[in-house]
Write a protein that holds these residues in place. Structure first.
Motif, PDB file in Angstrom:
ATOM      1  N   ASP A  11      42.180  37.085  54.486  1.00 17.14           N
ATOM      2  CA  ASP A  11      42.083  38.531  54.260  1.00 17.14           C
ATOM      3  C   ASP A  11      43.018  38.969  53.133  1.00 17.14           C
ATOM      4  O   ASP A  11      42.682  39.854  52.347  1.00 17.14           O
ATOM      5  CB  ASP A  11      42.431  39.307  55.538  1.00 17.14           C
ATOM      6  N   ALA A  12      44.200  38.347  53.072  1.00 21.32           N
ATOM      7  CA  ALA A  12      45.142  38.693  51.997  1.00 21.32           C
ATOM      8  C   ALA A  12      44.573  38.268  50.642  1.00 21.32           C
ATOM      9  O   ALA A  12      44.703  38.990  49.650  1.00 21.32           O
ATOM     10  CB  ALA A  12      46.498  38.027  52.248  1.00 21.32           C
ATOM     11  N   ILE A  13      43.922  37.103  50.593  1.00 21.32           N
ATOM     12  CA  ILE A  13      43.295  36.665  49.339  1.00 21.32           C
ATOM     13  C   ILE A  13      42.216  37.663  48.920  1.00 21.32           C
ATOM     14  O   ILE A  13      42.146  38.085  47.758  1.00 21.32           O
ATOM     15  CB  ILE A  13      42.706  35.248  49.488  1.00 21.32           C
ATOM     16  N   ALA A  14      41.387  38.081  49.883  1.00 22.51           N
ATOM     17  CA  ALA A  14      40.325  39.055  49.589  1.00 22.51           C
ATOM     18  C   ALA A  14      40.930  40.379  49.125  1.00 22.51           C
ATOM     19  O   ALA A  14      40.436  40.995  48.163  1.00 22.51           O
ATOM     20  CB  ALA A  14      39.448  39.257  50.822  1.00 22.51           C
ATOM     21  N   ALA A  15      42.001  40.812  49.792  1.00 20.38           N
ATOM     22  CA  ALA A  15      42.645  42.082  49.421  1.00 20.38           C
ATOM     23  C   ALA A  15      43.264  41.988  48.025  1.00 20.38           C
ATOM     24  O   ALA A  15      43.202  42.951  47.245  1.00 20.38           O
ATOM     25  CB  ALA A  15      43.700  42.456  50.449  1.00 20.38           C
ATOM     26  N   ASN A  16      43.834  40.841  47.693  1.00 17.32           N
ATOM     27  CA  ASN A  16      44.401  40.670  46.350  1.00 17.32           C
ATOM     28  C   ASN A  16      43.297  40.711  45.294  1.00 17.32           C
ATOM     29  O   ASN A  16      43.473  41.295  44.218  1.00 17.32           O
ATOM     30  CB  ASN A  16      45.175  39.351  46.255  1.00 17.32           C
ATOM     31  N   TRP A  17      42.154  40.104  45.594  1.00 19.16           N
ATOM     32  CA  TRP A  17      41.032  40.145  44.644  1.00 19.16           C
ATOM     33  C   TRP A  17      40.563  41.588  44.436  1.00 19.16           C
ATOM     34  O   TRP A  17      40.376  42.025  43.308  1.00 19.16           O
ATOM     35  CB  TRP A  17      39.862  39.263  45.134  1.00 19.16           C
ATOM     36  N   ARG A  18      40.431  42.331  45.535  1.00 17.72           N
ATOM     37  CA  ARG A  18      39.976  43.732  45.415  1.00 17.72           C
ATOM     38  C   ARG A  18      40.987  44.554  44.631  1.00 17.72           C
ATOM     39  O   ARG A  18      40.605  45.381  43.801  1.00 17.72           O
ATOM     40  CB  ARG A  18      39.773  44.354  46.804  1.00 17.72           C
ATOM     41  N   ALA A  19      42.276  44.328  44.868  1.00 16.63           N
ATOM     42  CA  ALA A  19      43.306  45.109  44.169  1.00 16.63           C
ATOM     43  C   ALA A  19      43.299  44.785  42.674  1.00 16.63           C
ATOM     44  O   ALA A  19      43.387  45.687  41.832  1.00 16.63           O
ATOM     45  CB  ALA A  19      44.675  44.820  44.775  1.00 16.63           C
ATOM     46  N   LEU A  20      43.156  43.511  42.324  1.00 16.84           N
ATOM     47  CA  LEU A  20      43.109  43.142  40.901  1.00 16.84           C
ATOM     48  C   LEU A  20      41.821  43.674  40.264  1.00 16.84           C
ATOM     49  O   LEU A  20      41.821  44.120  39.116  1.00 16.84           O
ATOM     50  CB  LEU A  20      43.210  41.620  40.747  1.00 16.84           C
ATOM     51  N   ASP A  21      40.739  43.661  41.031  1.00 15.73           N
ATOM     52  CA  ASP A  21      39.461  44.195  40.559  1.00 15.73           C
ATOM     53  C   ASP A  21      39.583  45.689  40.259  1.00 15.73           C
ATOM     54  O   ASP A  21      39.044  46.179  39.262  1.00 15.73           O
ATOM     55  CB  ASP A  21      38.384  43.934  41.625  1.00 15.73           C
ATOM     56  N   SER A  22      40.325  46.400  41.098  1.00 17.72           N
ATOM     57  CA  SER A  22      40.427  47.857  40.923  1.00 17.72           C
ATOM     58  C   SER A  22      41.313  48.235  39.739  1.00 17.72           C
ATOM     59  O   SER A  22      41.359  49.385  39.339  1.00 17.72           O
ATOM     60  CB  SER A  22      40.948  48.514  42.202  1.00 17.72           C
ATOM     61  N   MET A  23      42.027  47.262  39.160  1.00 20.04           N
ATOM     62  CA  MET A  23      42.892  47.573  38.010  1.00 20.04           C
ATOM     63  C   MET A  23      42.133  47.676  36.705  1.00 20.04           C
ATOM     64  O   MET A  23      42.657  48.174  35.717  1.00 20.04           O
ATOM     65  CB  MET A  23      43.969  46.495  37.849  1.00 20.04           C
ATOM     66  N   SER A  24      40.912  47.166  36.679  1.00 21.79           N
ATOM     67  CA  SER A  24      40.136  47.310  35.443  1.00 21.79           C
ATOM     68  C   SER A  24      38.978  48.269  35.682  1.00 21.79           C
ATOM     69  O   SER A  24      38.640  48.603  36.819  1.00 21.79           O
ATOM     70  CB  SER A  24      39.652  45.950  34.934  1.00 21.79           C
ATOM     71  N   ASP A  25      38.366  48.732  34.599  1.00 21.42           N
ATOM     72  CA  ASP A  25      37.262  49.694  34.686  1.00 21.42           C
ATOM     73  C   ASP A  25      36.106  49.095  35.479  1.00 21.42           C
ATOM     74  O   ASP A  25      35.934  47.878  35.507  1.00 21.42           O
ATOM     75  CB  ASP A  25      36.766  50.045  33.280  1.00 21.42           C
ATOM     76  N   PRO A  26      35.292  49.962  36.086  1.00 24.46           N
ATOM     77  CA  PRO A  26      34.146  49.464  36.852  1.00 24.46           C
ATOM     78  C   PRO A  26      33.213  48.574  36.015  1.00 24.46           C
ATOM     79  O   PRO A  26      32.567  47.681  36.557  1.00 24.46           O
ATOM     80  CB  PRO A  26      33.415  50.745  37.279  1.00 24.46           C
ATOM     81  N   GLY A  27      33.181  48.782  34.724  1.00 22.88           N
ATOM     82  CA  GLY A  27      32.311  47.970  33.871  1.00 22.88           C
ATOM     83  C   GLY A  27      32.836  46.558  33.626  1.00 22.88           C
ATOM     84  O   GLY A  27      32.133  45.717  33.069  1.00 22.88           O
ATOM     85  N   THR A  28      34.080  46.308  34.013  1.00 21.82           N
ATOM     86  CA  THR A  28      34.659  44.979  33.845  1.00 21.82           C
ATOM     87  C   THR A  28      34.475  44.183  35.138  1.00 21.82           C
ATOM     88  O   THR A  28      34.876  44.626  36.204  1.00 21.82           O
ATOM     89  CB  THR A  28      36.165  45.080  33.511  1.00 21.82           C
ATOM     90  N   GLN A  29      33.870  43.002  35.018  1.00 23.30           N
ATOM     91  CA  GLN A  29      33.673  42.149  36.186  1.00 23.30           C
ATOM     92  C   GLN A  29      34.961  41.369  36.467  1.00 23.30           C
ATOM     93  O   GLN A  29      35.661  40.968  35.528  1.00 23.30           O
ATOM     94  CB  GLN A  29      32.516  41.184  35.922  1.00 23.30           C
ATOM     95  N   THR A  30      35.279  41.154  37.736  1.00 22.34           N
ATOM     96  CA  THR A  30      36.444  40.341  38.099  1.00 22.34           C
ATOM     97  C   THR A  30      35.955  39.037  38.718  1.00 22.34           C
ATOM     98  O   THR A  30      35.303  39.045  39.758  1.00 22.34           O
ATOM     99  CB  THR A  30      37.351  41.104  39.085  1.00 22.34           C
ATOM    100  N   ALA A  31      36.258  37.943  38.039  1.00 21.81           N
ATOM    101  CA  ALA A  31      35.889  36.620  38.551  1.00 21.81           C
ATOM    102  C   ALA A  31      37.010  36.126  39.464  1.00 21.81           C
ATOM    103  O   ALA A  31      37.941  36.883  39.796  1.00 21.81           O
ATOM    104  CB  ALA A  31      35.669  35.662  37.389  1.00 21.81           C
ATOM    105  N   ALA A  32      36.940  34.887  39.897  1.00 14.46           N
ATOM    106  CA  ALA A  32      38.005  34.290  40.701  1.00 14.46           C
ATOM    107  C   ALA A  32      38.189  32.845  40.245  1.00 14.46           C
ATOM    108  O   ALA A  32      37.224  32.093  40.157  1.00 14.46           O
ATOM    109  CB  ALA A  32      37.648  34.332  42.182  1.00 14.46           C
ATOM    110  N   VAL A  33      39.432  32.468  39.945  1.00 17.89           N
ATOM    111  CA  VAL A  33      39.713  31.094  39.528  1.00 17.89           C
ATOM    112  C   VAL A  33      40.087  30.285  40.770  1.00 17.89           C
ATOM    113  O   VAL A  33      41.044  30.620  41.468  1.00 17.89           O
ATOM    114  CB  VAL A  33      40.823  31.063  38.457  1.00 17.89           C
ATOM    115  N   VAL A  34      39.296  29.261  41.048  1.00 18.79           N
ATOM    116  CA  VAL A  34      39.498  28.435  42.250  1.00 18.79           C
ATOM    117  C   VAL A  34      39.685  26.961  41.884  1.00 18.79           C
ATOM    118  O   VAL A  34      39.373  26.065  42.666  1.00 18.79           O
ATOM    119  CB  VAL A  34      38.343  28.624  43.268  1.00 18.79           C
ATOM    120  N   LYS A  35      40.212  26.720  40.677  1.00 17.97           N
ATOM    121  CA  LYS A  35      40.475  25.342  40.244  1.00 17.97           C
ATOM    122  C   LYS A  35      41.556  24.713  41.136  1.00 17.97           C
ATOM    123  O   LYS A  35      42.256  25.421  41.861  1.00 17.97           O
ATOM    124  CB  LYS A  35      40.909  25.335  38.776  1.00 17.97           C
ATOM    125  N   ALA A  36      41.714  23.390  40.997  1.00 15.99           N
ATOM    126  CA  ALA A  36      42.728  22.659  41.772  1.00 15.99           C
ATOM    127  C   ALA A  36      42.656  23.018  43.253  1.00 15.99           C
ATOM    128  O   ALA A  36      43.658  23.347  43.890  1.00 15.99           O
ATOM    129  CB  ALA A  36      44.137  22.916  41.215  1.00 15.99           C
TER     130      ALA A  36
END
Ligand SMILES: *Cc1c(COP(=O)(O)O)cnc(C)c1O
Length: 349
Positions: A11-36
């Protein structure tokens, strides 16, 4: 049970993704890096939780990691390969619908010849000199490549965790010079770049460490807790030593706990005689050298021997532990042992 328990809060990972997503404009997509293996936390579980939170695009370092993420997510979400289209990867890229980020003229040729019409992106070097085509290479092939319709033009910042570093503005200007007017979606920012502000966001951001609770994203929800079981306790007399090299010597009578977990489990030897372990809110100094499978702590002040002590958690996060060890949170996370029992928590678990 004598292996340590690593708790991972999805849940914390999901919340961090949503918070980082909300920092950019709605037109900017937020991906997720899951390497390593999602920075050591388990690419399968983490990618599923992020997809549930709304992530539609994932980045991994190499094609083999892309295969794991495709297996977890099924068809649909886009999975991008930062190493590009390497020799021998063609079948995997095709069969698992992976999107290579091509980083040289050789790779462009390999990709367009072996998989014409298969989606790809282009990685440009804007000054880090690690991955991506240099300006002169790009100039030589841009027209040809753009005619094949890349779905992304991307680059990576070398110093994004230092907002005052002039390298940031320099790389931003170079990225504009290489990509303005192409009409192709663009991506420059990882976690640090998101925090630098809107002019770094472009069409897509690629956070990694911020999702997992690490610096430079200071407001991140903590994600991991690591608890080491106490497997033996003893009383030592004044003058007795503890551990390899006799680096700790008892000044008085002391109670010493031996815990399961050592440098083979990603607890750096540089933590010897430095970190604290925690019994709830009570700190217990790590004493003596960290050895391969074991760590020792002074628990003289505790009323009774605890079953386990926490080395990563509320009182000592990954970056605090990294500072003590002389490294960075990224290395602490990605070194977390395969021996730990991973326990996933949160509604996504
Ligand atoms: C690792 C990496 C990221 C993610 O970086 P963080 O600092 O963990 O957010 C993004 N893009 C590229 C090219 C990377 O190598």
């Amino acid at each position: 049970m004598s292996t340590a328990t690593l708790s991972i809060d999805l849940d914390a990972i999901a919340a961090n993704w949503r918070a980082l997503d909300s920092m950019s404009d709605p037109g900017t997509q937020t991906a997720a890096v899951v390497k390593a293996d999602a920075y050591g936390l388990g690419a399968d579980r983490v990618a599923k939780a992020l997809a549930k939170a709304g992530a539609r695009r994932f980045f991994v370092a190499v094609a083999e990691e892309g295969a794991v993420v495709r297996q977890a997510l099924g068809p649909g979400p886009q999975i991008s390969i930062l190493a590009g289209h390497q020799p021998g990867d063609t079948d995997m890229i095709h069969d698992l619908d992976l999107t290579p980020m091509l980083n040289s003229i050789d790779q462009v040729t390999r990709h367009l010849e072996s998989l014409p019409g298969h989606p790809f992106g282009i990685q440009l070097d804007t000054g880090m000199n690690r991955l991506g085509m240099e300006a002169d290479e790009w100039a030589a092939v841009a027209e040809y490549v753009l005619a094949a319709a890349p779905e992304l033009l991307m680059s990576h910042l070398a110093c994004a965790d230092e907002p005052g570093n002039p390298m940031n503005a320099q790389q931003l200007a170079t990225f504009h010079a290489l990509t303005d007017g192409t009409g192709i979606p663009r991506s420059l920012a990882a976690t640090g770049g998101i925090l630098l502000g809107h002019e770094y966001h472009f069409d897509l951001t690629r956070p990694g460490i911020g999702l997992y609770g690490g610096a430079p994203y200071a407001d991140a929800y903590p994600v991991v807790r690591l608890s080491l079981p106490v497997i033996q306790t003893r009383i030592v007399e004044p003058g007795e030593i503890v551990g390899y090299g006799s680096t700790w010597i008892a000044e008085g009578h002391a109670t010493v706990a031996t815990l399961s977990g050592g440098y083979a489990d990603g607890l750096p030897r540089t933590l010897s005689n430095r970190a604290l372990l925690w019994d709830e809110d009570t700190p217990c100094p790590l004493i003596g050298r960290v050895s391969m499978d074991l760590i020792t702590a002074d628990i003289s002040h505790l009323k009774q021997a605890p079953r386990a002590l926490e080395i990563i958690g509320r009182h000592q996060g990954i970056d605090a532990l990294a500072d003590l060890a002389g490294t960075i949170g990224y290395e602490i996370l990605t070194s977390l042992s395969a021996r730990y029992t991973r326990r996933y928590t949160g509604s996504a678990a």
